[in-house]
Design a protein around this motif. Structure first.
Motif, PDB file in Angstrom:
ATOM      1  N   GLN A  85      -9.403  24.061  54.253  1.00  0.00           N
ATOM      2  CA  GLN A  85      -8.329  24.343  53.292  1.00  0.00           C
ATOM      3  C   GLN A  85      -7.895  25.810  53.309  1.00  0.00           C
ATOM      4  OE1 GLN A  85      -9.096  23.011  49.308  1.00  0.00           O
ATOM      5  NE2 GLN A  85      -9.877  21.046  49.991  1.00  0.00           N
ATOM      6  N   LYS A  86      -8.613  26.655  54.088  1.00  0.00           N
ATOM      7  CA  LYS A  86      -8.344  28.103  54.096  1.00  0.00           C
ATOM      8  C   LYS A  86      -8.420  28.659  52.674  1.00  0.00           C
ATOM      9  CE  LYS A  86      -5.887  28.897  58.193  1.00  0.00           C
ATOM     10  NZ  LYS A  86      -4.836  29.715  58.691  1.00  0.00           N
ATOM     11  N   LYS A  87      -9.479  28.280  52.001  1.00  0.00           N
ATOM     12  CA  LYS A  87      -9.703  28.622  50.594  1.00  0.00           C
ATOM     13  C   LYS A  87     -10.728  29.750  50.514  1.00  0.00           C
ATOM     14  CE  LYS A  87     -10.970  26.225  46.309  1.00  0.00           C
ATOM     15  NZ  LYS A  87     -11.394  24.911  45.786  1.00  0.00           N
ATOM     16  N   TYR A 106      -5.517  30.389  48.554  1.00  0.00           N
ATOM     17  CA  TYR A 106      -5.146  29.828  49.853  1.00  0.00           C
ATOM     18  C   TYR A 106      -4.465  30.933  50.643  1.00  0.00           C
ATOM     19  CZ  TYR A 106      -2.049  27.397  53.136  1.00  0.00           C
ATOM     20  OH  TYR A 106      -1.368  26.999  54.255  1.00  0.00           O
ATOM     21  N   ILE A 107      -4.878  31.099  51.902  1.00  0.00           N
ATOM     22  CA  ILE A 107      -4.239  32.075  52.781  1.00  0.00           C
ATOM     23  C   ILE A 107      -3.554  31.309  53.905  1.00  0.00           C
ATOM     24  CG2 ILE A 107      -4.560  34.075  54.282  1.00  0.00           C
ATOM     25  CD1 ILE A 107      -6.997  34.829  52.619  1.00  0.00           C
ATOM     26  N   PRO A 108      -2.210  31.223  53.853  1.00  0.00           N
ATOM     27  CA  PRO A 108      -1.491  30.512  54.913  1.00  0.00           C
ATOM     28  C   PRO A 108      -1.711  31.185  56.270  1.00  0.00           C
ATOM     29  CG  PRO A 108      -0.037  31.016  53.061  1.00  0.00           C
ATOM     30  CD  PRO A 108      -1.317  31.755  52.833  1.00  0.00           C
ATOM     31  N   ASP A 109      -1.341  30.474  57.322  1.00  0.00           N
ATOM     32  CA  ASP A 109      -1.454  31.032  58.665  1.00  0.00           C
ATOM     33  C   ASP A 109      -0.753  32.383  58.715  1.00  0.00           C
ATOM     34  OD1 ASP A 109      -2.799  28.759  59.477  1.00  0.00           O
ATOM     35  OD2 ASP A 109      -1.008  27.804  60.278  1.00  0.00           O
ATOM     36  N   THR A 110      -1.391  33.322  59.383  1.00  0.00           N
ATOM     37  CA  THR A 110      -0.869  34.679  59.501  1.00  0.00           C
ATOM     38  C   THR A 110      -0.548  34.950  60.962  1.00  0.00           C
ATOM     39  OG1 THR A 110      -2.230  35.389  57.641  1.00  0.00           O
ATOM     40  CG2 THR A 110      -1.369  37.112  59.071  1.00  0.00           C
ATOM     41  N   GLU A 111       0.628  35.467  61.210  1.00  0.00           N
ATOM     42  CA  GLU A 111       1.030  35.782  62.585  1.00  0.00           C
ATOM     43  C   GLU A 111       0.722  37.240  62.881  1.00  0.00           C
ATOM     44  OE1 GLU A 111       5.213  36.458  64.746  1.00  0.00           O
ATOM     45  OE2 GLU A 111       4.927  34.415  64.014  1.00  0.00           O
ATOM     46  N   PHE A 112      -0.165  37.462  63.847  1.00  0.00           N
ATOM     47  CA  PHE A 112      -0.477  38.811  64.299  1.00  0.00           C
ATOM     48  C   PHE A 112       0.291  39.074  65.587  1.00  0.00           C
ATOM     49  CE2 PHE A 112      -4.131  37.864  61.653  1.00  0.00           C
ATOM     50  CZ  PHE A 112      -4.357  39.064  61.007  1.00  0.00           C
ATOM     51  N   ALA A 113       0.679  40.325  65.808  1.00  0.00           N
ATOM     52  CA  ALA A 113       1.382  40.697  67.031  1.00  0.00           C
ATOM     53  C   ALA A 113       0.738  41.951  67.617  1.00  0.00           C
ATOM     54  CB  ALA A 113       2.851  40.949  66.742  1.00  0.00           C
ATOM     55  N   ILE A 114       0.504  41.934  68.922  1.00  0.00           N
ATOM     56  CA  ILE A 114      -0.061  43.095  69.597  1.00  0.00           C
ATOM     57  C   ILE A 114       1.043  44.129  69.797  1.00  0.00           C
ATOM     58  CG2 ILE A 114      -1.094  43.934  71.746  1.00  0.00           C
ATOM     59  CD1 ILE A 114      -2.454  41.184  71.980  1.00  0.00           C
ATOM     60  N   ASP A 115       0.762  45.352  69.391  1.00  0.00           N
ATOM     61  CA  ASP A 115       1.701  46.454  69.575  1.00  0.00           C
ATOM     62  C   ASP A 115       1.530  47.055  70.974  1.00  0.00           C
ATOM     63  OD1 ASP A 115       3.629  48.471  68.543  1.00  0.00           O
ATOM     64  OD2 ASP A 115       1.928  49.820  68.879  1.00  0.00           O
ATOM     65  N   MET A 134      -1.433  35.517  49.864  1.00  0.00           N
ATOM     66  CA  MET A 134      -2.544  34.823  49.220  1.00  0.00           C
ATOM     67  C   MET A 134      -2.011  34.136  47.960  1.00  0.00           C
ATOM     68  SD  MET A 134      -5.225  37.946  49.789  1.00  0.00           S
ATOM     69  CE  MET A 134      -6.539  37.184  48.904  1.00  0.00           C
ATOM     70  N   ILE A 135      -2.224  32.820  47.871  1.00  0.00           N
ATOM     71  CA  ILE A 135      -1.690  32.013  46.780  1.00  0.00           C
ATOM     72  C   ILE A 135      -2.850  31.391  46.020  1.00  0.00           C
ATOM     73  CG2 ILE A 135      -0.187  30.069  46.208  1.00  0.00           C
ATOM     74  CD1 ILE A 135       1.034  30.558  49.112  1.00  0.00           C
ATOM     75  N   GLN A 136      -2.927  31.655  44.748  1.00  0.00           N
ATOM     76  CA  GLN A 136      -4.043  31.150  43.948  1.00  0.00           C
ATOM     77  C   GLN A 136      -3.971  29.645  43.769  1.00  0.00           C
ATOM     78  OE1 GLN A 136      -4.506  32.978  40.078  1.00  0.00           O
ATOM     79  NE2 GLN A 136      -6.695  32.576  40.111  1.00  0.00           N
ATOM     80  N   TYR A 137      -5.133  28.989  43.881  1.00  0.00           N
ATOM     81  CA  TYR A 137      -5.229  27.548  43.654  1.00  0.00           C
ATOM     82  C   TYR A 137      -5.017  27.231  42.195  1.00  0.00           C
ATOM     83  CZ  TYR A 137      -6.892  25.892  48.176  1.00  0.00           C
ATOM     84  OH  TYR A 137      -6.982  25.509  49.489  1.00  0.00           O
TER      85      TYR A 137
END
Length: 137
Positions: A85-87, A106-115, A134-137
């Motif tokens: 649940q990414k909780k 809940y932490i939704p998918d995070t997009e990281f990018a290499i600089d 970050m979204i509280q349950y």
């Protein structure tokens, strides 16, 4: 008043996230959740609001090296309650009340990018800044 401030903004489980990782800390604390709303015969607004308020956090992380990103992931993992649940269990500084709150987020998918990648023997990767929602349950 900040009398209760203990020097950090976010803690995952029992591990504080260093403030030096953050370039911005944004919060929408204690959001009311409207369950139902309508206008009565006099056109007066009627609302049924949940007694449970929820908070949303946005952590803007500065550009990180691979080592720092690994450290961030390790700190975040200390609060993990449910991987599917990414909780996460998080303690956060409430910008409205100026006291700490604790809850499951809940932490939704995070997009990281290499600089860029270092030109030396290590080949260490460096990441662009990123915002963690970050979204509280």
């Amino acid at each position: 008043m900040q009398a209760d401030y203990k020097g950090y903004l976010v803690m995952f489980g029992n591990t504080q996230l260093p403030n030096s990782f953050l370039t911005r800390y944004r919060s929408t604390p204690d959001q009311r959740i409207e369950k139902k709303a309508w206008r009565d015969n006099n056109e007066s607004l009627q609302r049924v609001t949940s007694p449970n308020f929820k908070t949303t956090l946005n952590l803007e992380l500065r550009p990180l090296s691979q080592r720092e990103k690994d450290l961030f992931n390790s700190i975040k993992a200390n609060g993990l309650q449910d991987a599917t649940q990414k909780k996460y269990r998080v303690t956060y500084w409430n910008l409205d009340t100026c006291v700490y709150g604790t809850g499951s987020f809940y932490i939704p998918d995070t997009e990281f990018a290499i600089d860029h990648i270092a030109d030396n023997d290590t080949g260490e990767m460096y990441y662009e800044k990123v915002t963690i929602e970050m979204i509280q349950y």
